[in-house]
Design a protein around this motif. Structure first.
Motif, PDB file in Angstrom:
ATOM      1  N   SER A   1     -22.265 -38.912 -83.516  1.00 35.64           N
ATOM      2  CA  SER A   1     -22.436 -38.310 -84.845  1.00 35.64           C
ATOM      3  C   SER A   1     -21.879 -39.212 -85.938  1.00 35.64           C
TER       4      SER A   1
ATOM      5  N   ASP B   1     -28.784 -34.217 -86.333  1.00 32.76           N
ATOM      6  CA  ASP B   1     -27.443 -34.153 -85.763  1.00 32.76           C
ATOM      7  C   ASP B   1     -27.293 -32.875 -84.933  1.00 32.76           C
TER       8      ASP B   1
ATOM      9  N   ARG C   1     -23.829 -40.489 -89.252  1.00 32.18           N
ATOM     10  CA  ARG C   1     -23.272 -40.305 -90.598  1.00 32.18           C
ATOM     11  C   ARG C   1     -23.142 -41.630 -91.337  1.00 32.18           C
TER      12      ARG C   1
END
Length: 356
Positions: free
Chosen positions: A51, A166, A55
């Protein structure tokens, strides 16, 4: 040759927990290339950095080192809204006071798109996702699957270069996850979109991906097609993480020109083979029948089209997979063999690399 869309080169990230305290690296020199129109799935256990990688591509985190480029343009210092990406989150992130139409219109309204064009884009996205009947409802009046479709619609209306997912299915029940997973795969390919999809679910990875990137502890272990990952995993971790039932890993050692794994002996292939090994065998390559080593059935799990069987052979417990309903019962004495041509050998002393 396919056009390169997203490139991560040497991307590193370390989060500071307390002043003066050195935290473990969240990402360690990640190199990853995604081509135009590709659906790349980044998979790994919780906390592996997948993740964080997403990001950083979105601009929600800045890397400590390395570079990110999208469509040949460096993203150094480029804010999220100027990166031409759209993100679909695990938690939907829908405004509760807005209707679905207003939610879908919102990113276009913020860009100053005129009303007629907004209406046209929302209607097209709603038709694509089959959510026309939801346009006048608020999130509180929708199911989890409907809310996730609205969240995808909000990303679609922007027509971004890159979609970022995500763990979008984590909040849904098992049967609905299968439906939405299928829809996401069809949708991304129908749009010809480039997508980075993060998940810890190996089923999502195997069924959705053009290629899979497997991560562990901030490192990228292997990037390959689902078939190559399954049949030729780079490490024992990759082999065990991808696949249901999971790969059997048996402690082994080298004995002359043979690999000894519990009661099983396999020919040693290759020149430089470490002394301490692990043998990996997929459950479908374990045979329960009249030939092989003596064993005992510990558990039988009938699933309809297939049956999973746990069997003890000496000090080793193995999972086997057979078609249809297996007639064996717990406590049955059986014989067990493994396919030597399908068994994989890994280095148990190093990083678990597969031995050629």
């Amino acid at each position: 040759m396919s056009e390169v869309e997203v490139v991560l080169e040497g991307v590193s990230k370390r989060f500071t927990t307390r002043p003066g305290e050195t935290a473990p690296a969240a990402l360690q020199a990640i190199d990853l290339t995604v081509t135009r129109g590709e659906l790349m799935v980044v998979v790994g256990p919780s906390g592996c950095g997948k993740s964080t990688t997403l990001r950083i591509v979105a601009g929600l985190e800045e890397p400590d080192g390395g570079t990110v480029t999208i469509a040949g343009r460096s993203m150094d210092g480029v804010p999220p809204q100027d990166r031409d990406v759209a993100m679909v989150f695990q938690g939907y992130a829908l405004y509760p006071q807005m209707t679905a139409r207003e939610i879908l219109e919102f990113p276009l309204k913020m860009r100053g798109v005129e009303r007629a064009a907004r209406t046209r884009a929302v209607d097209e996205a709603a038709a694509l996702l089959r959510i026309e009947r939801l346009l006048d409802r608020r999130p509180g009046e929708m199911s989890g699957g409907e809310r996730q479709r609205v969240a995808m619609g909000r990303a679609i209306v922007r027509k971004p270069r890159v979609f970022l997912f995500d763990e979008p299915l984590s909040n849904l029940d098992a049967s609905l996850r299968g439906d939405i997973r299928l829809e996401i795969g069809q949708l991304v390919r129908r749009l010809g979109a480039t997508a980075l999809y993060v998940t810890h679910d190996h089923v999502e990875a195997m069924t959705l991906a053009d290629r899979i990137a497997v991560m562990r502890a901030g490192k990228l272990l292997q990037v390959a097609t689902p078939r190559e990952i399954y049949e030729r995993p780079a490490t024992s971790f990759v082999g065990a993480f991808l696949g249901t039932p999971r790969m059997n890993l048996i402690p082994a050692r080298l004995d002359g020109r043979e690999v000894v794994a519990g009661p099983f002996r396999l020919p040693a292939r290759g020149e430089k083979i470490p002394a301490q090994l692990e043998v990996g065998v997929r459950p479908e390559h374990v045979t329960i029948g009249e030939l092989g080593e003596p064993g005992e059935i510990l558990a039988v799990e009938p699933l309809g089209p297939e049956t999973h069987v746990v069997v003890r052979v000496g000090d080793v417990e193995l999972r086997a997979q057979s078609h249809g309903f297996d007639t064996h019962r717990r406590g049955d004495a059986v014989h067990v063999a493994i396919d030597p041509d399908r068994a994989m050998v890994f280095d148990a002393e190093g990083d678990g690399a597969r031995v050629a």
